[in-house]
Write an enzyme that holds these catalytic residues in place. Sequence first.
Site, PDB file in Angstrom:
ATOM      1  N   GLY A 279       0.918  -1.276   0.080  1.00 41.95           N
ATOM      2  CA  GLY A 279       0.115  -0.056   0.052  1.00 41.95           C
ATOM      3  C   GLY A 279       0.701   1.263   0.009  1.00 41.95           C
ATOM      4  N   ASN A 280       0.263   2.447   0.370  1.00 44.20           N
ATOM      5  CA  ASN A 280       1.064   3.581   0.466  1.00 44.20           C
ATOM      6  C   ASN A 280       0.574   4.579   1.556  1.00 44.20           C
ATOM      7  OD1 ASN A 280      -0.763   5.494  -1.052  1.00 44.20           O
ATOM      8  ND2 ASN A 280      -0.393   4.108  -2.699  1.00 44.20           N
ATOM      9  N   ARG A 281       1.293   5.657   1.731  1.00 43.46           N
ATOM     10  CA  ARG A 281       0.829   6.473   2.920  1.00 43.46           C
ATOM     11  C   ARG A 281      -0.418   7.519   2.484  1.00 43.46           C
ATOM     12  NH1 ARG A 281       4.904   6.194   6.616  1.00 43.46           N
ATOM     13  NH2 ARG A 281       6.864   5.821   5.774  1.00 43.46           N
ATOM     14  N   SER A 282      -1.054   7.216   1.218  1.00 43.87           N
ATOM     15  CA  SER A 282      -2.148   8.452   0.936  1.00 43.87           C
ATOM     16  C   SER A 282      -3.178   8.349   2.132  1.00 43.87           C
ATOM     17  CB  SER A 282      -2.678   7.965  -0.341  1.00 43.87           C
ATOM     18  OG  SER A 282      -3.754   8.851  -0.541  1.00 43.87           O
TER      19      SER A 282
ATOM     20  N   ALA B 268      -3.749   7.669  -4.888  1.00 44.67           N
ATOM     21  CA  ALA B 268      -2.320   7.112  -5.148  1.00 44.67           C
ATOM     22  C   ALA B 268      -2.387   5.357  -5.279  1.00 44.67           C
ATOM     23  CB  ALA B 268      -1.591   7.400  -4.057  1.00 44.67           C
TER      24      ALA B 268
END
Length: 404
Positions: free
Chosen positions: A207-210, A274
């Site tokens: 995943g990512n930090r969005s 994102a």
Amino acid sequence: MVLNNKKILIGITGSIAAYKSIILIRLLIKAGAEVKVVMTDAAREFVSPLVLSVLSKNKVHILWHEQNEWNNHVALGRWADLMLIAPLSCNTLSKLAAGACDNLLLAVYLSATCPVVVAPSMDEDMWHHPAAKKNISLLKEYGITMIDVNNGELASGLSGEGRMAEPEEMIHFLIERFFRSTQLKGKKVLVTAGPTYEAIDPVRFIGNRSSGKMGFALAESFYLAGAEVVLVSGPTHQRTAYKGLSVIQVQTAEQMFHVCDEHRDADIIVMSAAVADYTPSITANQKIKKNGDELNVTLRHTKDILQHLGTNKRPGQFVAGFALETENEKENAILKLTKKKLDCIILNSLNDEGAGFEKDTNKVTIIDQKGMLELATQPKQEIAKQILAYIMMRFTENDHLPKQ
Ligand code: CTP
């Protein structure tokens, strides 16, 4: 501000929920509204007129006449763009239904030419009494709008239906029902927000930090401008208080692609999600066990949703993307603008202070074929409004909308 120059008349009756009017008025003023208050004598027992007067920056009206001066109920009723009676006690409910006029609040209500909204507040048994039900249906017949009661803690110590809606809920209700702009009425807007989660096994994901904050702020701005909004969101903690704003939750890039493709008929598309560029080629059915010093996960490319929508754009449609860059920011953003056939790209640089993931502020540059517009660091809600204004300008220039 959403309620700029809107004149709201608050009617307060004798109920414990009257203490919430302090917050309600504070929030209305913060949202730009002008507020006046009329209250019953009984309401004074629950909330101080002095506090209400300080917060509303206006005199509070209670009696037919004060210091030999007549309180003009007709003028008050006609002054307002909207009258909200909150809390509405069981007693005042029956009087509104009967058309009684034995206090100033009732006279103002009877003289009001604006929409009237009520937020009832009573104990559960009173709320379910056939007389209260009949009175509520009479008010609805008269064209009065009701903000539904909540189910929760009641003054009696019991828990059930009858609790007045919270001030934030009431304000969102009013804005949504009465004060959305008509600028984008009849237009459909598709917005994406948040990250995507690509499963490695039933426990782990890429995943990512969005945080989704920018996408939610954009979706709400378009919604308040009158558009029908479909917000496709990856996993985030963000929620919207606007009930008519449709939020479709997805997990993966593949799911986001399919939902966006279903809504590609939108007039305006703004992709702020994102989206993962790669996803595991195989998702293990069982939790992957530790085994050896290294673990290799093979990834495959996901579909580029924005590129798909940009290259298949229909005439008159407006497609905007975001670019998150850490180096050669403007050059990379311009490359994406051209490659994905976008009408504009909104550049975020992780090098800018106050910009990027998880923050409440952002700093962006809007780039299109005609030039660039750098916006200063601001809360994401403000950035969203300015992006909307920019898109509206370009959209109107292109004759997508009838000129006013
Ligand atoms: N985007 C998308 N689908 C993808 C990847 C990105 O719709 N599979 C969209 C994003 O929502 C954003 C824009 O494309 O509006 C640019 O995303 P960004 O991550 O900045 O760039 P990428 O195109 O993924 O390229 P790179 O990661 O190489 O910078």
